[in-house]
Design an enzyme around this catalytic site. Structure first.
Site, PDB file in Angstrom:
ATOM      1  CD  GLU A  50      17.591 -37.975 -66.542  1.00  0.00           C
ATOM      2  OE1 GLU A  50      18.460 -38.513 -65.832  1.00  0.00           O
ATOM      3  OE2 GLU A  50      17.605 -36.755 -66.811  1.00  0.00           O
ATOM      4  CG  ASP A  99      25.096 -34.670 -72.071  1.00  0.00           C
ATOM      5  OD1 ASP A  99      24.400 -34.458 -73.076  1.00  0.00           O
ATOM      6  OD2 ASP A  99      24.679 -34.456 -70.914  1.00  0.00           O
ATOM      7  CD  GLU A 149      22.405 -31.436 -74.461  1.00  0.00           C
ATOM      8  OE1 GLU A 149      22.908 -30.989 -75.514  1.00  0.00           O
ATOM      9  OE2 GLU A 149      22.726 -32.521 -73.972  1.00  0.00           O
ATOM     10  CG  ASN A 209      23.036 -36.857 -74.984  1.00  0.00           C
ATOM     11  OD1 ASN A 209      22.788 -35.719 -75.360  1.00  0.00           O
ATOM     12  ND2 ASN A 209      22.749 -37.289 -73.755  1.00  0.00           N
ATOM     13  NE  ARG A 219      13.814 -34.116 -71.439  1.00  0.00           N
ATOM     14  CZ  ARG A 219      15.077 -34.007 -71.844  1.00  0.00           C
ATOM     15  NH1 ARG A 219      15.353 -33.771 -73.122  1.00  0.00           N
ATOM     16  NH2 ARG A 219      16.068 -34.165 -71.000  1.00  0.00           N
ATOM     17  CG  ASN A 257      18.314 -35.387 -74.862  1.00  0.00           C
ATOM     18  OD1 ASN A 257      18.025 -34.369 -74.229  1.00  0.00           O
ATOM     19  ND2 ASN A 257      19.439 -36.036 -74.640  1.00  0.00           N
TER      20      ASN A 257
END
Length: 285
Positions: A120, A192, A16, A146, A99, A101
């Site tokens: 999730e 994403d 990522e 995202n 967390r 991202n």
């Protein structure tokens, strides 16, 4: 436009956050689940990696030469010279299941980032802005965040709920957002990480969609850049002319059969494009 080229078979479970570092002429990216920070040098193909303190969603360059990293539980400063991480500020002590991202740096040097339920399962994620040492909750109620990303004129901020396959758009001015609306939805895979080029076209990594989707500034779907792996997590513009898309990929959630069919999933890729992106901003510390 060229075909995707594999730069580094990094084998990230969840690659990522690729980001172009013009000063060092390198690309930084993370493996969230592998708890690694990676650096790829574009001059010589050099590769370096560091263990992170916990799952880390992004590592973005700051104006003092360090990186600010979104580590689970808070923001950390990373010193590339020593390899040391130091805590800057706690994030969501009251949401221990979450967390950090994806993240983005605005032209004013502010850091925007999202959080998510690590399993999730719950819509406990939120969008934050960090500027002048102050953390501000901007929006709430996301499954998997995202982005965000800004239009070239700074008037529109895009942010995703990946679980819902939905890209939202907000009006943006002076570090504030308003008028949340559905901008687009992805049909092939889950939306994403996003980046915007200088013409205002939104480039969206497709998790499970085998490529990078492109959307016009009015939300029209313009097609996709096809990839040889199914999970493209983010495409970020870089290179001296900002015409190279650096793309992270993943093998998270894949069966053994799917991984065998995509042995290069989790690698760092590049694609040459015709329209340049926007310069990478530095976090103002």
């Amino acid at each position: 436009m060229s075909a995707p080229e594999l730069l580094w078979d990094a084998r990230c479970e969840l690659g990522e956050g690729p980001v172009w570092d013009a000063a060092r002429r390198c690309v930084w990216f993370v493996d969230i689940k592998g708890r690694r920070l990676h650096r790829y040098g574009v001059e010589d193909g050099s590769k370096a990696s560091w263990a992170t303190p916990d799952q880390t969603g992004f590592a973005l360059p700051a104006d003092d030469g360090s990186l600010v990293c979104g580590v689970r539980g808070g923001l950390h400063r990373f010193d590339p010279g020593t390899g040391d991480f130091s805590a800057l500020i706690e994030v969501e002590r009251d949401r221990p299941q979450n967390r950090i991202n994806d993240g983005f740096v605005a032209p004013d040097g502010s850091l925007w980032f999202g959080t998510m339920d690590d399993s999730e399962a719950e819509k406990s994620g939120a969008l934050y802005r960090w500027a002048n040492g102050v953390l501000t909750l901007m929006d709430d109620g996301y499954g998997v965040t995202n982005g965000p990303a800004l239009s070239p004129d700074g008037a529109t901020l895009y942010h995703h709920d990946t679980l819902d396959k939905t890209i939202y758009a907000f009006g943006h001015a002076g570090g504030r957002i308003s008028g949340k609306r559905v901008f687009a939805r992805t049909e092939e895979g889950y939306c994403d990480g996003p980046s915007v080029d200088s013409a205002g076209t939104l480039h969206v990594g497709l998790f499970g969609g085998w490529g990078v989707a492109k959307f016009a500034s009015d939300g029209r779907y313009l097609g996709k850049i096809a990839f040889p792996v199914s999970a493209v997590t983010k495409a970020a513009f870089g290179g001296d002319d900002l015409k190279t898309l650096y793309c992270t990929t993943a093998w998270l959630h894949q069966s053994a059969e799917a991984r065998a069919a995509q042995p290069l999933a989790g690698g760092l890729y590049s694609v040459r494009v015709d329209t340049p992106g926007l310069p990478q901003n530095l976090i103002r510390l």
